[in-house]
Write a protein that holds these residues in place. Sequence first.
Motif, PDB file in Angstrom:
ATOM      1  N   GLN A  86      55.211  36.916   3.817  1.00  9.64           N
ATOM      2  CA  GLN A  86      55.253  38.094   4.678  1.00  9.64           C
ATOM      3  C   GLN A  86      54.612  37.765   6.018  1.00  9.64           C
ATOM      4  O   GLN A  86      53.452  37.353   6.061  1.00  9.64           O
ATOM      5  CB  GLN A  86      54.499  39.251   4.034  1.00  9.64           C
ATOM      6  CG  GLN A  86      54.429  40.481   4.905  1.00  9.64           C
ATOM      7  CD  GLN A  86      53.645  41.606   4.266  1.00  9.64           C
ATOM      8  OE1 GLN A  86      53.126  41.465   3.168  1.00  9.64           O
ATOM      9  NE2 GLN A  86      53.570  42.725   4.946  1.00  9.64           N
ATOM     10  N   ARG A  88      52.791  38.830   9.489  1.00 10.22           N
ATOM     11  CA  ARG A  88      51.956  39.978   9.855  1.00 10.22           C
ATOM     12  C   ARG A  88      52.789  40.967  10.676  1.00 10.22           C
ATOM     13  O   ARG A  88      53.454  40.592  11.620  1.00 10.22           O
ATOM     14  CB  ARG A  88      50.741  39.546  10.653  1.00 10.22           C
ATOM     15  CG  ARG A  88      49.750  40.685  10.846  1.00 10.22           C
ATOM     16  CD  ARG A  88      48.537  40.260  11.634  1.00 10.22           C
ATOM     17  NE  ARG A  88      47.695  39.295  10.949  1.00 10.22           N
ATOM     18  CZ  ARG A  88      46.605  39.611  10.268  1.00 10.22           C
ATOM     19  NH1 ARG A  88      46.244  40.866  10.139  1.00 10.22           N
ATOM     20  NH2 ARG A  88      45.876  38.660   9.715  1.00 10.22           N
ATOM     21  N   PRO A  92      57.817  41.647   3.449  1.00 10.68           N
ATOM     22  CA  PRO A  92      57.848  40.394   2.685  1.00 10.68           C
ATOM     23  C   PRO A  92      59.260  40.010   2.273  1.00 10.68           C
ATOM     24  O   PRO A  92      60.106  40.865   2.032  1.00 10.68           O
ATOM     25  CB  PRO A  92      56.990  40.701   1.462  1.00 10.68           C
ATOM     26  CG  PRO A  92      56.917  42.169   1.366  1.00 10.68           C
ATOM     27  CD  PRO A  92      57.152  42.719   2.732  1.00 10.68           C
ATOM     28  N   CYS A 114      50.644  35.310  11.873  1.00  7.15           N
ATOM     29  CA  CYS A 114      50.066  34.894  10.599  1.00  7.15           C
ATOM     30  C   CYS A 114      51.049  35.241   9.481  1.00  7.15           C
ATOM     31  O   CYS A 114      51.886  36.125   9.640  1.00  7.15           O
ATOM     32  CB  CYS A 114      48.762  35.638  10.344  1.00  7.15           C
ATOM     33  SG  CYS A 114      47.544  35.463  11.638  1.00  7.15           S
ATOM     34  N   TYR A 116      51.351  35.790   5.006  1.00  5.83           N
ATOM     35  CA  TYR A 116      50.668  36.010   3.734  1.00  5.83           C
ATOM     36  C   TYR A 116      51.610  35.526   2.648  1.00  5.83           C
ATOM     37  O   TYR A 116      52.752  35.977   2.566  1.00  5.83           O
ATOM     38  CB  TYR A 116      50.364  37.500   3.557  1.00  5.83           C
ATOM     39  CG  TYR A 116      49.421  37.816   2.433  1.00  5.83           C
ATOM     40  CD1 TYR A 116      48.063  37.877   2.659  1.00  5.83           C
ATOM     41  CD2 TYR A 116      49.882  38.060   1.145  1.00  5.83           C
ATOM     42  CE1 TYR A 116      47.172  38.185   1.644  1.00  5.83           C
ATOM     43  CE2 TYR A 116      49.008  38.360   0.119  1.00  5.83           C
ATOM     44  CZ  TYR A 116      47.657  38.422   0.374  1.00  5.83           C
ATOM     45  OH  TYR A 116      46.781  38.719  -0.634  1.00  5.83           O
ATOM     46  N   LYS A 118      52.380  34.530  -1.514  1.00  5.86           N
ATOM     47  CA  LYS A 118      52.028  34.698  -2.922  1.00  5.86           C
ATOM     48  C   LYS A 118      52.991  33.871  -3.752  1.00  5.86           C
ATOM     49  O   LYS A 118      54.151  33.713  -3.383  1.00  5.86           O
ATOM     50  CB  LYS A 118      52.187  36.154  -3.366  1.00  5.86           C
ATOM     51  CG  LYS A 118      51.289  37.132  -2.695  1.00  5.86           C
ATOM     52  CD  LYS A 118      51.596  38.528  -3.212  1.00  5.86           C
ATOM     53  CE  LYS A 118      50.848  39.595  -2.459  1.00  5.86           C
ATOM     54  NZ  LYS A 118      51.197  40.936  -2.937  1.00  5.86           N
ATOM     55  N   ASP A 127      47.452  33.716  -4.224  1.00  3.86           N
ATOM     56  CA  ASP A 127      47.867  34.203  -2.916  1.00  3.86           C
ATOM     57  C   ASP A 127      46.973  33.542  -1.875  1.00  3.86           C
ATOM     58  O   ASP A 127      45.881  33.085  -2.166  1.00  3.86           O
ATOM     59  CB  ASP A 127      47.821  35.727  -2.837  1.00  3.86           C
ATOM     60  CG  ASP A 127      46.436  36.284  -3.017  1.00  3.86           C
ATOM     61  OD1 ASP A 127      45.707  36.334  -2.014  1.00  3.86           O
ATOM     62  OD2 ASP A 127      46.097  36.658  -4.151  1.00  3.86           O
ATOM     63  N   SER A 128      47.468  33.489  -0.643  1.00  5.92           N
ATOM     64  CA  SER A 128      46.801  32.704   0.375  1.00  5.92           C
ATOM     65  C   SER A 128      45.882  33.507   1.272  1.00  5.92           C
ATOM     66  O   SER A 128      45.030  32.923   1.927  1.00  5.92           O
ATOM     67  CB  SER A 128      47.852  32.030   1.251  1.00  5.92           C
ATOM     68  OG  SER A 128      48.578  33.032   1.960  1.00  5.92           O
ATOM     69  N   GLY A 129      46.057  34.800   1.328  1.00  2.25           N
ATOM     70  CA  GLY A 129      45.424  35.548   2.396  1.00  2.25           C
ATOM     71  C   GLY A 129      46.227  35.272   3.667  1.00  2.25           C
ATOM     72  O   GLY A 129      47.253  34.601   3.632  1.00  2.25           O
ATOM     73  N   TRP A 130      45.745  35.756   4.816  1.00  2.00           N
ATOM     74  CA  TRP A 130      46.475  35.525   6.073  1.00  2.00           C
ATOM     75  C   TRP A 130      46.184  34.112   6.557  1.00  2.00           C
ATOM     76  O   TRP A 130      45.027  33.734   6.736  1.00  2.00           O
ATOM     77  CB  TRP A 130      46.075  36.550   7.127  1.00  2.00           C
ATOM     78  CG  TRP A 130      46.552  37.920   6.758  1.00  2.00           C
ATOM     79  CD1 TRP A 130      45.808  38.943   6.290  1.00  2.00           C
ATOM     80  CD2 TRP A 130      47.902  38.383   6.784  1.00  2.00           C
ATOM     81  NE1 TRP A 130      46.602  40.041   6.025  1.00  2.00           N
ATOM     82  CE2 TRP A 130      47.903  39.730   6.330  1.00  2.00           C
ATOM     83  CE3 TRP A 130      49.122  37.816   7.141  1.00  2.00           C
ATOM     84  CZ2 TRP A 130      49.051  40.496   6.228  1.00  2.00           C
ATOM     85  CZ3 TRP A 130      50.269  38.585   7.056  1.00  2.00           C
ATOM     86  CH2 TRP A 130      50.238  39.902   6.597  1.00  2.00           C
ATOM     87  N   CYS A 133      47.383  31.371  11.412  1.00  2.00           N
ATOM     88  CA  CYS A 133      47.144  32.246  12.566  1.00  2.00           C
ATOM     89  C   CYS A 133      46.912  31.428  13.826  1.00  2.00           C
ATOM     90  O   CYS A 133      46.435  30.358  13.801  1.00  2.00           O
ATOM     91  CB  CYS A 133      45.927  33.128  12.304  1.00  2.00           C
ATOM     92  SG  CYS A 133      46.188  34.241  10.902  1.00  2.00           S
TER      93      CYS A 133
END
Length: 133
Positions: A86, A88, A92, A114, A116, A118, A127-130, A133
């Motif tokens: 997904q 930012r 997704p 950025c 995200y 999963k 999952d990676s987080g953002w 960036c």
Amino acid sequence: MLQGWRRRGRRVASLGVFTAALWLCAGGLFTPPAAQAATEGCGGRLARTVAFETGEVRVYKSRNQACAMTVARVSGERRRMAVSIQPRGGVPVREAGRFTHYAGPVTVGAINRCVYVKGSVGAGSADSGWILC
């Protein structure tokens, strides 16, 4: 008269070869995009790998796109796999199903954004987080 039949036979044979070649070429044009994407994998450079118990999520970055795929540690039997990416501010893009080796690739436009990510294989997930960036 016999030469006329020979010419007609050659024309029919060459028309048959031409028709067969046309069908083969047209078959490649009408292949579903998902099937083509699955055999090609992600373009760009490997930017991040998020590992978990049963596999890993690989994130690739090119100039204007981000791409992700979930890869199982052990391939062979079909099992549930999923991958999602997904950008930012965007929605997704996801692929899920029963696969033998990997799920994806899924691609989003990500110029200066950025993402995200999963992924899951069987009971394991991450999952990676953002990132990027």
